[in-house]
Enzyme design. Sequence first.
Site, PDB file in Angstrom:
ATOM      1  N   ASP A   1       0.864  -1.181   0.000  1.00  9.92           N
ATOM      2  CA  ASP A   1       0.000   0.000   0.000  1.00  9.92           C
ATOM      3  C   ASP A   1       0.899   1.229   0.000  1.00  9.92           C
ATOM      4  O   ASP A   1       1.251   1.770   1.049  1.00  9.92           O
ATOM      5  CB  ASP A   1      -0.922  -0.022   1.212  1.00  9.92           C
ATOM      6  CG  ASP A   1      -2.108   0.910   1.048  1.00  9.92           C
ATOM      7  OD1 ASP A   1      -2.154   1.649   0.046  1.00  9.92           O
ATOM      8  OD2 ASP A   1      -2.991   0.904   1.920  1.00  9.92           O
ATOM      9  N   ALA A   2       1.300   1.647  -1.202  1.00 11.35           N
ATOM     10  CA  ALA A   2       2.253   2.742  -1.352  1.00 11.35           C
ATOM     11  C   ALA A   2       1.610   4.002  -1.904  1.00 11.35           C
ATOM     12  O   ALA A   2       2.083   5.104  -1.652  1.00 11.35           O
ATOM     13  CB  ALA A   2       3.393   2.303  -2.277  1.00 11.35           C
ATOM     14  N   LYS A   3       0.530   3.839  -2.699  1.00 13.25           N
ATOM     15  CA  LYS A   3      -0.192   4.962  -3.316  1.00 13.25           C
ATOM     16  C   LYS A   3       0.758   5.916  -4.039  1.00 13.25           C
ATOM     17  O   LYS A   3       0.631   7.141  -3.969  1.00 13.25           O
ATOM     18  CB  LYS A   3      -1.020   5.710  -2.276  1.00 13.25           C
ATOM     19  CG  LYS A   3      -2.112   4.855  -1.618  1.00 13.25           C
ATOM     20  CD  LYS A   3      -2.970   5.674  -0.675  1.00 13.25           C
ATOM     21  CE  LYS A   3      -4.086   4.831  -0.056  1.00 13.25           C
ATOM     22  NZ  LYS A   3      -3.603   3.819   0.899  1.00 13.25           N
ATOM     23  N   ARG A   4       1.690   5.364  -4.772  1.00 18.01           N
ATOM     24  CA  ARG A   4       2.646   6.174  -5.506  1.00 18.01           C
ATOM     25  C   ARG A   4       2.025   6.714  -6.787  1.00 18.01           C
ATOM     26  O   ARG A   4       1.214   6.055  -7.423  1.00 18.01           O
ATOM     27  CB  ARG A   4       3.892   5.355  -5.844  1.00 18.01           C
ATOM     28  CG  ARG A   4       4.693   4.884  -4.621  1.00 18.01           C
ATOM     29  CD  ARG A   4       5.167   6.067  -3.811  1.00 18.01           C
ATOM     30  NE  ARG A   4       6.247   5.711  -2.899  1.00 18.01           N
ATOM     31  CZ  ARG A   4       6.212   5.841  -1.582  1.00 18.01           C
ATOM     32  NH1 ARG A   4       5.110   6.318  -1.013  1.00 18.01           N
ATOM     33  NH2 ARG A   4       7.236   5.521  -0.836  1.00 18.01           N
TER      34      ARG A   4
END
Length: 296
Positions: free
Chosen positions: A95-98
């Site tokens: 879960d990085a939401k890059r």
Amino acid sequence: MTLPFGRRLADAVAARGPLCVGIDPHVPLLEKWELPDSPEGLARFTDAVVDALAGTVAVLKPQLAFYERHGSRGLAVLEDAVVRARAAGSLVLLDAKRGDIGSTMDAYADYLRPEHPLAVDAMTVSPFLGPGSLQPAVDTARLTGGGLFVLARTSNPDAGTLQHALVTDGVGERSVAQVVVDTVRGWNTPGWVVGDPLPDIGSVRDVASRFGPTTGSFGLVVGATLRELDVDLAGLGGPVLAPGLGAQGGSVPDLRRLFGTDAAVVPTVSRDVLAAGPDRAALRAAADRWTEELAG
């Protein structure tokens, strides 16, 4: 050669059910477990979750921010956990939401490369620099067999500020969220790239809408706590990550109300499972209860 993420996800769901458990070692939870807010406390927390759940649930979803805040020692904890979780059979969704452009997005996508020290099966990404900004990550995912979950219709209170905004283009007037959905649907259609005309929904209905051998590797993040589903997911061809079950207010009936019974939905629970720790048996029992409810 690594099977595409969509196929591996379908196999994992068939074996263990669709549950995804978030690994979110935020400070209040560390305190509840009577652990210090330190790399040592982080390691003890993470070890307990991985030991309890990696052999039980289909997907584990560590939140990168909670490890980055402890610097290199925190990332070392996560690297070890990812290796052990994948070895035990769970898929790891980072879960990085890059979200960025060009070589920077390409670098973020390296998490999907098998030679990366923190190699994962899939990651979350943000599309709000434009759908084309994510093309480097799409290319890497296709090359490595990795997966992407793209933020589309989140359920935080002010999400509609951007996600409901209207865009007028050659397709017509659509919400920003629907543009994201349509783009991801295109990624799951062989041969389609950003900039091409959108594929006709009817032409991709042979791509299974629920888990199976043809599940696509590109999915969406759509909150399980929405009052209504205000985007059209028809013909998506890939999975939907639905966070918000349990403490955030979402329920299994909400999943069925929003997505029906045919969509390839990966429901996400975090606090309702993690609150059962630090006892490993209690963590496993909490996850098992959700798996049974989802199967009912």
